[in-house]
Design a protein around this motif. Structure first.
Motif, PDB file in Angstrom:
ATOM      1  N   UNK A 313       0.804  -1.223   0.000  1.00  0.00           N
ATOM      2  CA  UNK A 313       0.000   0.000   0.000  1.00  0.00           C
ATOM      3  C   UNK A 313       0.837   1.273   0.000  1.00  0.00           C
ATOM      4  N   UNK A 314       2.174   1.131  -0.030  1.00  0.00           N
ATOM      5  CA  UNK A 314       3.041   2.308  -0.053  1.00  0.00           C
ATOM      6  C   UNK A 314       2.945   2.979  -1.434  1.00  0.00           C
ATOM      7  N   UNK A 315       2.322   4.153  -1.522  1.00  0.00           N
ATOM      8  CA  UNK A 315       2.133   4.781  -2.842  1.00  0.00           C
ATOM      9  C   UNK A 315       3.424   5.294  -3.459  1.00  0.00           C
ATOM     10  N   UNK A 316       4.428   5.569  -2.639  1.00  0.00           N
ATOM     11  CA  UNK A 316       5.662   6.145  -3.153  1.00  0.00           C
ATOM     12  C   UNK A 316       6.595   5.053  -3.682  1.00  0.00           C
ATOM     13  N   UNK A 317       6.720   3.965  -2.968  1.00  0.00           N
ATOM     14  CA  UNK A 317       7.524   2.849  -3.463  1.00  0.00           C
ATOM     15  C   UNK A 317       6.899   2.228  -4.707  1.00  0.00           C
ATOM     16  N   UNK A 318       5.543   2.214  -4.730  1.00  0.00           N
ATOM     17  CA  UNK A 318       4.828   1.614  -5.866  1.00  0.00           C
ATOM     18  C   UNK A 318       4.551   2.619  -6.987  1.00  0.00           C
ATOM     19  N   UNK A 319       4.955   3.865  -6.792  1.00  0.00           N
ATOM     20  CA  UNK A 319       4.722   4.933  -7.778  1.00  0.00           C
ATOM     21  C   UNK A 319       3.252   4.999  -8.187  1.00  0.00           C
ATOM     22  N   UNK A 320       2.387   5.017  -7.180  1.00  0.00           N
ATOM     23  CA  UNK A 320       0.940   4.974  -7.411  1.00  0.00           C
ATOM     24  C   UNK A 320       0.251   6.172  -6.759  1.00  0.00           C
ATOM     25  N   UNK A 321       0.059   7.264  -7.509  1.00  0.00           N
ATOM     26  CA  UNK A 321      -0.611   8.437  -6.929  1.00  0.00           C
ATOM     27  C   UNK A 321      -2.098   8.222  -6.686  1.00  0.00           C
ATOM     28  N   UNK A 322      -2.632   7.085  -7.136  1.00  0.00           N
ATOM     29  CA  UNK A 322      -4.054   6.797  -6.938  1.00  0.00           C
ATOM     30  C   UNK A 322      -4.246   5.588  -6.017  1.00  0.00           C
ATOM     31  N   UNK A 323      -3.285   5.364  -5.128  1.00  0.00           N
ATOM     32  CA  UNK A 323      -3.367   4.230  -4.207  1.00  0.00           C
ATOM     33  C   UNK A 323      -4.671   4.291  -3.409  1.00  0.00           C
ATOM     34  N   UNK A 324      -5.273   3.137  -3.125  1.00  0.00           N
ATOM     35  CA  UNK A 324      -6.591   3.116  -2.484  1.00  0.00           C
ATOM     36  C   UNK A 324      -6.599   3.610  -1.038  1.00  0.00           C
ATOM     37  N   UNK A 325      -5.461   3.497  -0.340  1.00  0.00           N
ATOM     38  CA  UNK A 325      -5.407   3.941   1.052  1.00  0.00           C
ATOM     39  C   UNK A 325      -4.621   5.244   1.158  1.00  0.00           C
ATOM     40  N   UNK A 326      -5.221   6.214   1.771  1.00  0.00           N
ATOM     41  CA  UNK A 326      -4.582   7.513   1.942  1.00  0.00           C
ATOM     42  C   UNK A 326      -3.497   7.390   3.014  1.00  0.00           C
ATOM     43  N   UNK A 327      -2.221   7.666   2.688  1.00  0.00           N
ATOM     44  CA  UNK A 327      -1.159   7.559   3.694  1.00  0.00           C
ATOM     45  C   UNK A 327      -1.185   8.720   4.679  1.00  0.00           C
ATOM     46  N   UNK A 328      -0.470   8.569   5.777  1.00  0.00           N
ATOM     47  CA  UNK A 328      -0.366   9.649   6.762  1.00  0.00           C
ATOM     48  C   UNK A 328       0.544  10.758   6.229  1.00  0.00           C
ATOM     49  N   UNK A 329       1.692  10.360   5.682  1.00  0.00           N
ATOM     50  CA  UNK A 329       2.612  11.339   5.104  1.00  0.00           C
ATOM     51  C   UNK A 329       2.262  11.557   3.639  1.00  0.00           C
ATOM     52  N   UNK A 330       1.842  12.781   3.315  1.00  0.00           N
ATOM     53  CA  UNK A 330       1.515  13.123   1.937  1.00  0.00           C
ATOM     54  C   UNK A 330       2.330  14.353   1.531  1.00  0.00           C
ATOM     55  N   UNK A 331       2.553  14.494   0.241  1.00  0.00           N
ATOM     56  CA  UNK A 331       3.376  15.610  -0.248  1.00  0.00           C
ATOM     57  C   UNK A 331       2.749  16.962   0.074  1.00  0.00           C
ATOM     58  N   UNK A 332       1.428  17.033   0.092  1.00  0.00           N
ATOM     59  CA  UNK A 332       0.755  18.310   0.333  1.00  0.00           C
ATOM     60  C   UNK A 332       0.727  18.713   1.808  1.00  0.00           C
TER      61      UNK A 332
END
Length: 488
Positions: A313-332
């Motif tokens: 579920x790690x969106x950054x390692x998987x290069x997935x900006x549309x990952x289904x689970x919102x992470x705690x650390x986000x770029x914004x």
């Protein structure tokens, strides 16, 4: 035409942080050093520069606070307590205070955006035009609250009398403990005092459940909180049993299961690895947990930096900006704050605010003693990149690292981890020297703290600049390799 475009952009920058923030609260008997900790990620726009300000004490003050978001106003207290706040640069700290301590030893972080029950809001809607909202809370409460509980009472009374413009949660801390307030509707609210052994996590939703109106040492609320629910058919004691604040006043829908509950589950399991709760049964999540090991500030940093690393579920390692689970650390994330109260120490060093500018997974947490002067570099710049402000020096590193997270994030994280460890050692040394000085030579003790902050600022900016150059060098080599055109 140009004016209308500018107005639209300004309105976006001043919007409340919808779908934003993650909050962590930890009682003193759940921490390794006996401190109270309140912490929060503020997530809205990556372009939102934050300034760290000190507001001096004002005796015989007059006038009114005016919101920069709506038409809410509130009288300035006659004695306006000195306080620090962490605010959007464009407001020049007239509003959007976000987090800080005051001279009475009260700390706050505001707000956790939450969403109340739509059925309740049809009866008692938010007072959007003139009610209190995120941009007003810190700048109205900290100049006047002498205790965390009094801060709750002041904010609660404002909600009752003037209304809330939106749904929010607010944390308060002082040497006596932690309080957390949640809105229930336009004019209803409740708050609870955290038990010393407990940890609490919230992620864009109302989390509080239990309420005992007779136990005012641990619970506060609008006077007709339960009666209002009964009168409007939202709660029936005979059928529903014990009053549950969350069931009556909070919203639960599909968005929570994807967007909010995963963050709560992740942190609860991080601090309590033997929990057996699962995402498919979110109502089984405990509201409060007792961590399996005593927590440190570093544990809170790790929680606020989490992005499901080590999982699919790690969106950054998987290069997935549309990952289904919102992470705690986000770029914004534009800022993250950790407020620590160590009651056994003098207030000047016993209250520490750790601030992370920008994306938490790629930024350092910078320690600020409540008694120290804030270096000017933390009060520079706007919402366009520059070469001088702390915010943009740190944000530049994050932006470069996000070009290739797998390759560059470890470089950034290793450098900041080493720096944070060095700063922790310097903090320990500074505190020992301060304790030996502050009674016999207050001026020298003050200079010690001011010098500490200058040293920390210089070290942080030097590390950020070094990382910028290292990442640019690696990116240059990567691009040269990709587009080399060196013949057959």
């Amino acid at each position: 035409m140009k004016l209308s475009v500018i107005a639209s952009l300004l309105s976006i920058l001043y919007l409340p942080a919808v779908f934003s923030c993650t909050t962590i609260l930890v009682g003193d008997k759940a921490t390794a050093d006996g401190s109270y900790i309140i912490a929060r990620n503020a997530d809205h726009s990556a372009l939102t520069n934050q300034h760290y300000f000190h507001h001096p004490r004002i005796d015989n003050a007059s006038g009114k606070f005016k919101s920069s978001f709506n038409d809410f106003t509130y009288p300035v207290p006659k004695t306006s307590l000195a306080y620090d706040s962490f605010a959007k640069a464009m407001t020049h700290d007239h509003s959007w205070g976000s987090a800080g301590f005051n001279e009475a030893g009260v700390g706050m972080t505001a707000t956790e955006t939450i969403f109340n029950n739509p059925a309740v809001l049809k009866i008692d809607p938010y007072v959007e035009n003139t009610g209190i909202n995120e941009d007003s809370i810190i700048n109205v409460i900290l100049p006047r609250a002498k205790t965390a509980k009094e801060g709750v009472e002041i904010l609660g009374k404002i909600i009752e009398d003037r209304g809330a413009a939106e749904g929010f949660g607010v944390a308060f801390v002082d040497p006596d403990g932690i309080w957390y307030l949640e809105t229930a509707s336009g004019h209803q609210w409740m708050a609870t005092k955290l038990n010393s052994e407990d940890c609490f996590v919230s992620a864009n939703q109302g989390r509080l459940q239990q309420y005992d109106p007779k136990d005012t040492a641990h619970y506060l609320a609008s006077p007709d909180l339960i009666r209002f629910a009964e009168q409007h058919g939202l709660y029936n004691p005979q059928q529903d049993g014990v009053f549950d604040f969350h069931k009556v006043y909070s919203k639960d829908d599909k968005t929570d299961v994807r967007y909010n509950y995963p963050r709560v589950l992740r942190l609860q399991h991080q601090y309590n690895p033997h929990l057996t709760t699962v995402l498919s049964e979110p109502m089984a999540f405990p509201v409060f947990t007792k961590p399996e090991k005593l927590l440190t500030v570093d544990d809170i940093k790790a929680g606020l930096r989490d992005h499901y690393q080590g999982t699919k579920d790690d969106p950054y390692a998987e290069k997935d900006p549309y990952a289904p689970k919102r992470p705690i650390s986000v770029f914004r994330t534009y800022e993250s704050n950790i407020l620590q109260v160590r009651p056994e120490l003098p207030q000047a060093i016993g209250e520490v605010t750790y601030i992370g500018w920008g994306m938490t997974a790629l930024t350092p947490y910078i320690p600020f003693y409540e008694g120290a002067k804030i270096p000017h570099i933390f009060r520079e710049g706007g919402n366009s990149a520059d070469e001088h402000s702390a915010f943009w020096q740190l944000r530049t590193v994050q932006t470069l690292a996000m070009v290739d997270y797998k390759q560059f994030a470890p470089i950034v994280q290793s450098a900041y981890q080493k720096m944070e460890q060095e700063q922790a050692q310097l903090m320990h040394k500074t505190e020992q020297e301060y304790l030996a000085l502050y009674k016999k030579d207050p001026k020298a003790a003050q200079k010690l703290l001011d010098d500490f902050e200058i040293t920390i600022a210089n070290q942080t900016m030097a590390t950020a600049k070094k990382l910028q150059l290292e990442l640019i060098t690696k990116l240059t080599a990567d691009i040269d390799h990709k587009y080399h055109f060196a013949g057959a």
